[in-house]
Design an enzyme around this catalytic site. Structure first.
Site, PDB file in Angstrom:
ATOM      1  NE  ARG A   1      50.089  13.591  42.324  1.00  0.00           N
ATOM      2  CZ  ARG A   1      49.107  12.977  43.264  1.00  0.00           C
ATOM      3  NH1 ARG A   1      48.224  12.528  43.202  1.00  0.00           N
ATOM      4  NH2 ARG A   1      49.699  12.457  44.679  1.00  0.00           N
TER       5      ARG A   1
ATOM      6  CB  SER B   1      55.567  14.080  43.483  1.00  0.00           C
ATOM      7  OG  SER B   1      54.937  13.783  44.733  1.00  0.00           O
TER       8      SER B   1
ATOM      9  CD  GLU C   1      52.058  15.484  40.809  1.00  0.00           C
ATOM     10  OE1 GLU C   1      51.468  15.857  41.067  1.00  0.00           O
ATOM     11  OE2 GLU C   1      53.281  16.271  41.106  1.00  0.00           O
TER      12      GLU C   1
HETATM   13  N1  EPU Z   1      59.710   5.509  50.392  1.00  0.00           N
HETATM   14  C1  EPU Z   1      61.135   5.017  49.251  1.00  0.00           C
HETATM   15  N2  EPU Z   1      61.563   6.794  49.842  1.00  0.00           N
HETATM   16  C2  EPU Z   1      61.893   7.569  50.773  1.00  0.00           C
HETATM   17  C3  EPU Z   1      59.981   7.869  50.726  1.00  0.00           C
HETATM   18  C4  EPU Z   1      59.469   6.701  50.422  1.00  0.00           C
HETATM   19  O1  EPU Z   1      61.336   4.306  49.564  1.00  0.00           O
HETATM   20  O2  EPU Z   1      62.329   8.126  51.572  1.00  0.00           O
HETATM   21  C5  EPU Z   1      59.035   4.632  48.755  1.00  0.00           C
HETATM   22  C6  EPU Z   1      58.989   3.565  50.330  1.00  0.00           C
HETATM   23  O3  EPU Z   1      58.718   2.427  49.534  1.00  0.00           O
HETATM   24  C7  EPU Z   1      56.911   4.249  50.560  1.00  0.00           C
HETATM   25  C8  EPU Z   1      56.822   4.791  49.447  1.00  0.00           C
HETATM   26  O4  EPU Z   1      58.070   4.994  48.235  1.00  0.00           O
HETATM   27  O5  EPU Z   1      56.872   3.055  51.205  1.00  0.00           O
HETATM   28  C9  EPU Z   1      55.543   5.817  48.918  1.00  0.00           C
HETATM   29  O6  EPU Z   1      56.257   6.940  49.742  1.00  0.00           O
HETATM   30  P1  EPU Z   1      55.415   8.130  50.501  1.00  0.00           P
HETATM   31  O7  EPU Z   1      53.942   7.558  51.367  1.00  0.00           O
HETATM   32  O8  EPU Z   1      55.818   9.101  50.521  1.00  0.00           O
HETATM   33  O9  EPU Z   1      54.014   8.125  48.478  1.00  0.00           O
HETATM   34  P2  EPU Z   1      54.629   8.646  46.947  1.00  0.00           P
HETATM   35  O10 EPU Z   1      53.846   7.303  46.698  1.00  0.00           O
HETATM   36  O11 EPU Z   1      56.447   8.708  47.019  1.00  0.00           O
HETATM   37  C10 EPU Z   1      52.666  10.221  46.932  1.00  0.00           C
HETATM   38  C11 EPU Z   1      52.397  11.182  46.209  1.00  0.00           C
HETATM   39  C12 EPU Z   1      51.897  12.531  47.409  1.00  0.00           C
HETATM   40  C13 EPU Z   1      51.025  11.927  48.405  1.00  0.00           C
HETATM   41  C14 EPU Z   1      52.063  11.252  49.213  1.00  0.00           C
HETATM   42  C15 EPU Z   1      50.811  10.719  50.062  1.00  0.00           C
HETATM   43  C16 EPU Z   1      52.779  10.637  43.330  1.00  0.00           C
HETATM   44  C17 EPU Z   1      53.302  10.926  42.463  1.00  0.00           C
HETATM   45  N3  EPU Z   1      53.298  11.369  45.015  1.00  0.00           N
HETATM   46  O12 EPU Z   1      53.999  10.336  46.803  1.00  0.00           O
HETATM   47  O13 EPU Z   1      51.955  13.773  46.374  1.00  0.00           O
HETATM   48  O14 EPU Z   1      51.479  13.503  49.361  1.00  0.00           O
HETATM   49  O15 EPU Z   1      51.208   9.692  47.645  1.00  0.00           O
HETATM   50  O16 EPU Z   1      49.362   9.922  49.769  1.00  0.00           O
HETATM   51  O17 EPU Z   1      51.649   9.952  43.621  1.00  0.00           O
HETATM   52  C18 EPU Z   1      52.425  15.356  45.176  1.00  0.00           C
HETATM   53  O18 EPU Z   1      51.521  15.334  43.670  1.00  0.00           O
HETATM   54  O19 EPU Z   1      52.947  16.257  44.922  1.00  0.00           O
HETATM   55  C19 EPU Z   1      52.324  14.428  46.515  1.00  0.00           C
HETATM   56  C20 EPU Z   1      53.565  15.240  46.969  1.00  0.00           C
END
Ligand code: EPU
Length: 336
Positions: free
Chosen positions: A160, A236, A332
């Site tokens: 990012r 995010s 972000e």
């Molecule tokens: N989680 C929770 N609670 C929730 C949702 C997630 O505890 O309600 C925890 C879980 O442990 C889960 C982990 O967060 O395994 C990861 O969650 P998720 O797969 O939804 O991904 P994220 O890390 O929250 C990142 C990117 C997203 C991207 C997704 C999928 C960042 C800041 N965000 O989110 O990007 O779509 O991975 O690859 O890196 C964006 O940048 O706007 C965005 C949406």
């Protein structure tokens, strides 16, 4: 180029914040960029307005990027180079690629915003990042008053992050973006991400093609992330923090369930969503804004929220997460 005076920016930012601007410049070509370079160097440049938070009630000059051509400019046996106007909608570009049987960006389906915003934060999702396909881009340098080509390595893409958030912040305008996409027979589909695997196995798809991967990503995103057209948001709000392994071990003593992904031998990434959820913010409302009920990393505007409302919630989350885990969450989203 069209110029409008005194317009609301509400429909130009996905948070749906109602700020005003004195002058809006609608940029349609690279010539517009050169001809209006002085105004542009003082302007806020918006693509899809999907990764920004407007915190002032009034802005002076805002440029809205509408440069939107797309064409194959070079072709080899295995892949092609596609030249894309930076104002083109990103998801339309993904659909165009799939229609033309070109692979490499299907995992980035449904990411809001424009092509030109992609390199600024090295958009990434479901195991792929823009840096995997970006060849380079044309950058209008306000100091040089000319276009110059930057290769992907010149862009310093990280998680990012890019040079456009640091040395080149407010220093120019991204014009054409060049992506390398694979041809039929040379695609390398990536379905490592467990949510994609579950979706595909439920549909009994063993070896998915790029269209099936795109459909899986769309379904997973729609189940977790709110549609900004219905509920204002900028994806995010915070980055996933990277912490030292010692700190992680220490936290694991108190929180054995804390998820983490190793980066190298010294550091690990922790999901910000988990930290925020643990602090009790999932689904909370603070007036017109809140944390999304299915993904607390996304701050949402239920309607009529201001930039200040979002900042107050952001601060509250940062303080709560720091007090509990001694981790400083970094936004972000770009705060303007
Ligand atoms: N989680 C929770 N609670 C929730 C949702 C997630 O505890 O309600 C925890 C879980 O442990 C889960 C982990 O967060 O395994 C990861 O969650 P998720 O797969 O939804 O991904 P994220 O890390 O929250 C990142 C990117 C997203 C991207 C997704 C999928 C960042 C800041 N965000 O989110 O990007 O779509 O991975 O690859 O890196 C964006 O940048 O706007 C965005 C949406």
């Amino acid at each position: 180029m069209m110029i409008q005076q005194g317009i609301s920016l509400q429909e130009y930012n996905t948070f749906g914040i109602d700020a005003q601007c004195n002058t809006a410049l609608f940029i349609e070509s690279k010539d517009d960029v050169h001809n209006h370079r002085h105004a542009l160097s003082k302007a806020i440049i918006l693509g899809g307005g999907s990764n920004i938070l407007l915190t002032k009630s009034q802005y002076d000059i805002v440029a809205i990027n509408q440069i939107s051509h797309i064409e194959i400019c070079k072709e080899n046996r295995e892949d092609v180079i596609v030249s894309i106007g930076s104002g083109k909608n990103w998801h339309e570009t993904v659909l165009w690629a799939i229609d033309h049987h070109l692979g490499g960006i299907e995992n980035l389906s449904l990411i809001p915003g424009t092509v030109g915003a992609g390199p600024i934060q090295n958009i990434g999702a479901y195991g792929c990042e823009l840096k995997d396909v970006l060849v380079g881009l044309d950058f209008y340098d306000f100091d040089l008053q000319a276009w110059r080509y930057m290769s992907v390595s010149d862009c310093h893409l990280g998680y990012r992050d890019s040079i456009f958030k640091h040395e080149l912040k407010n220093k120019g305008f991204i014009g054409t973006v060049y992506l390398r996409l694979t041809k039929e027979g040379y695609h390398q589909v990536n379905t490592q991400y467990s949510a994609l695997q579950s979706y595909l196995s439920e549909k009994n798809i063993d070896i998915p093609n790029i269209e099936e991967v795109s459909n899986a990503v769309i379904a997973v995103r729609q189940s977790k992330l709110p549609n900004w057209k219905e509920l204002g948001n900028a994806g995010s709000f915070f980055k996933n923090p990277v912490i030292h392994c010692h700190q992680l071990q220490h936290l694991q003593e108190d929180y054995p369930k804390i998820p983490s992904y190793p980066i190298d031998t010294q550091t690990a990434k922790v999901p910000a969503a988990w930290l925020i959820q643990e602090c009790g913010f999932k689904g909370v409302k603070r007036g017109a804004v809140g944390c999304y009920k299915y993904q607390p990393l996304v701050i949402v505007n239920h309607g009529g929220g201001s930039g200040e409302d979002v900042i107050n919630l952001k601060n509250e989350i940062q303080i709560a997460v720091y007090d509990r885990f001694q981790i400083q969450l970094q936004p972000e989203v770009t705060i303007l």
